[in-house]
Write an enzyme that holds these catalytic residues in place. Structure first.
Site, PDB file in Angstrom:
ATOM      1  N   THR A 153      -1.273   9.417   7.452  1.00  0.00           N
ATOM      2  CA  THR A 153      -1.016  10.646   7.284  1.00  0.00           C
ATOM      3  C   THR A 153       0.585  10.880   7.597  1.00  0.00           C
ATOM      4  OG1 THR A 153      -1.202  11.207   9.816  1.00  0.00           O
ATOM      5  CG2 THR A 153      -3.281  11.396   8.345  1.00  0.00           C
ATOM      6  N   GLU A 164       0.943  -1.224  -0.055  1.00  0.00           N
ATOM      7  CA  GLU A 164       0.001   0.129  -0.078  1.00  0.00           C
ATOM      8  C   GLU A 164       0.874   1.379   0.037  1.00  0.00           C
ATOM      9  OE1 GLU A 164      -3.509   2.279   2.469  1.00  0.00           O
ATOM     10  OE2 GLU A 164      -2.860   0.238   3.201  1.00  0.00           O
TER      11      GLU A 164
END
Length: 370
Positions: free
Chosen positions: A356, A231
């Site tokens: 984030t 990912e």
């Protein structure tokens, strides 16, 4: 440049040529189904799917080469980004039948989405509360998922839901396969600066049979962790290509734009800014492909430090390049005619999704015992 094989160089060249022919230099939205099928027909969507599942058998490096080239070429195949993440989960944990149908479909052009985040579970995935209650030999799902990319164009959704335990616990999560048109599921687009590319998913007494489980019941957290390498590298490679696109576009602009009797690129303030951006992009490229090589060397090893570094570096670099490019282009950088404003929007959000920048720094810090 990295020491690529002749086959890899030819592959990158073919992808770049395809992008120039089909797109040119202007964007065509996030996802074009017709173009996506053309890409599928060339076999490129299955570049990293194992040969026994109908793919080309390439590794993470090959995926990154493809993702960088298509992002740079602004090829509107946004559905691939989530599909390749889902493909990795099915290759590792899917049943033979699931692998056959899902991986074959992705290679042929099907789009898949993954549903993890919830209104109260973003960075803290352990807090998820969407519940899949065992019942009648299957599961009944109730709850909400949010920020699900590509769900509105997907054939199916890989749902991560709680099957036991309580919010805050890592144990008790399960991956479940849900057709996008399944009864009890409602998909609602979320308006953002980039349009409707993400979605809310509402599950109301949504019944799934027992064979909808992907992997092992209650082991979803471990399965998610196994996919982190893929990912984060996917996002990094996309942002590397996007950063290079922004750089190439602004470089062409400042060579042509004249003020005070000469090209604005001849002024030292812009020359030095270009030099800094070029250096940062090259550093990012080396980090992306070095990390991909590490993953290919031992696909079963999770690399939390390296993959967090690459996701952090690539997204922060892409954002800096796009914002600096807009500044150098002045008002034209804000105009839709030139496309830089779209690159700004896509790079700014990249430091938020997929973990984030703050979370990546936390992970990196913890790997040093802090």
């Amino acid at each position: 440049m990295l020491d690529l094989t002749d086959e890899q160089r030819a592959f990158v060249s073919a992808v770049a040529d395809f992008c120039r022919r089909e797109v040119g230099t202007g964007p065509r939205g996030a996802h074009d189904p017709e173009l996506y099928r053309k890409v599928a027909a060339l076999g490129w969507l299955s570049v990293a799917i194992a040969e026994e599942h109908g793919g080309a058998g390439g590794g993470m490096l090959d995926s990154c080469l493809f993702l960088e080239a298509t992002a740079h070429g602004q090829l509107p195949i946004g559905g691939f980004n989530t599909s390749i993440i889902v493909a990795g989960a099915y290759e590792r944990f899917g049943s033979p039948e699931q692998r056959r149908t899902v991986l074959g479909g992705i290679g042929a052009g099907d789009v898949w989405s993954i549903a993890m985040s919830e209104p109260e579970a973003g960075s803290d995935i352990a807090a998820l509360a969407c519940w899949a209650e065992p019942r009648d030999g299957g599961f009944v799902v109730n709850g909400q998922k949010t920020w699900c990319s590509n769900a509105h164009i997907a054939e199916g959704i890989l749902l991560v839901a709680r099957t036991s335990g309580a919010p805050g616990e890592h144990a008790g999560m399960t991956m479940l396969q849900v057709p996008a048109d399944h009864p009890g599921l409602r998909i609602s687009g979320i308006d953002t600066m980039g349009g409707r590319e993400v979605n809310d998913l509402y599950f109301t007494d949504c019944f799934l049979p027992a064979d909808a489980v992907v992997g092992t019941v209650d082991h979803g957290w471990k399965q998610l962790m196994a996919g982190l390498n893929v990912e984060r590298l996917i996002l990094a490679a996309i942002m590397l290509g996007t950063a290079q696109r922004a750089f190439d576009d602004v470089l062409g602009y400042i060579k042509q734009r004249r003020q005070f009797g000469r090209p604005i690129g001849s002024f030292q303030v812009l020359r030095h800014r270009i030099a800094d951006l070029a250096t940062e992009i090259e550093c990012t490229r080396l980090l992306v492909y070095r990390t991909a090589e590490l993953v290919d060397r031992d696909p079963g090893t999770v690399l939390p430090r390296e993959t967090s570094m690459v996701k952090l570096k690539a997204t922060e670099t892409a954002r800096r390049v796009a914002l600096d490019a807009m500044q150098m282009m002045g008002g034209y950088g804000y105009a839709t005619e030139y496309g830089m404003e779209r690159l700004v929007r896509s790079t700014v959000v990249s430091t938020v999704y997929g973990g984030t920048s703050e979370i990546q720094r936390e992970i990196i810090g913890k790997t040093y015992g802090l």
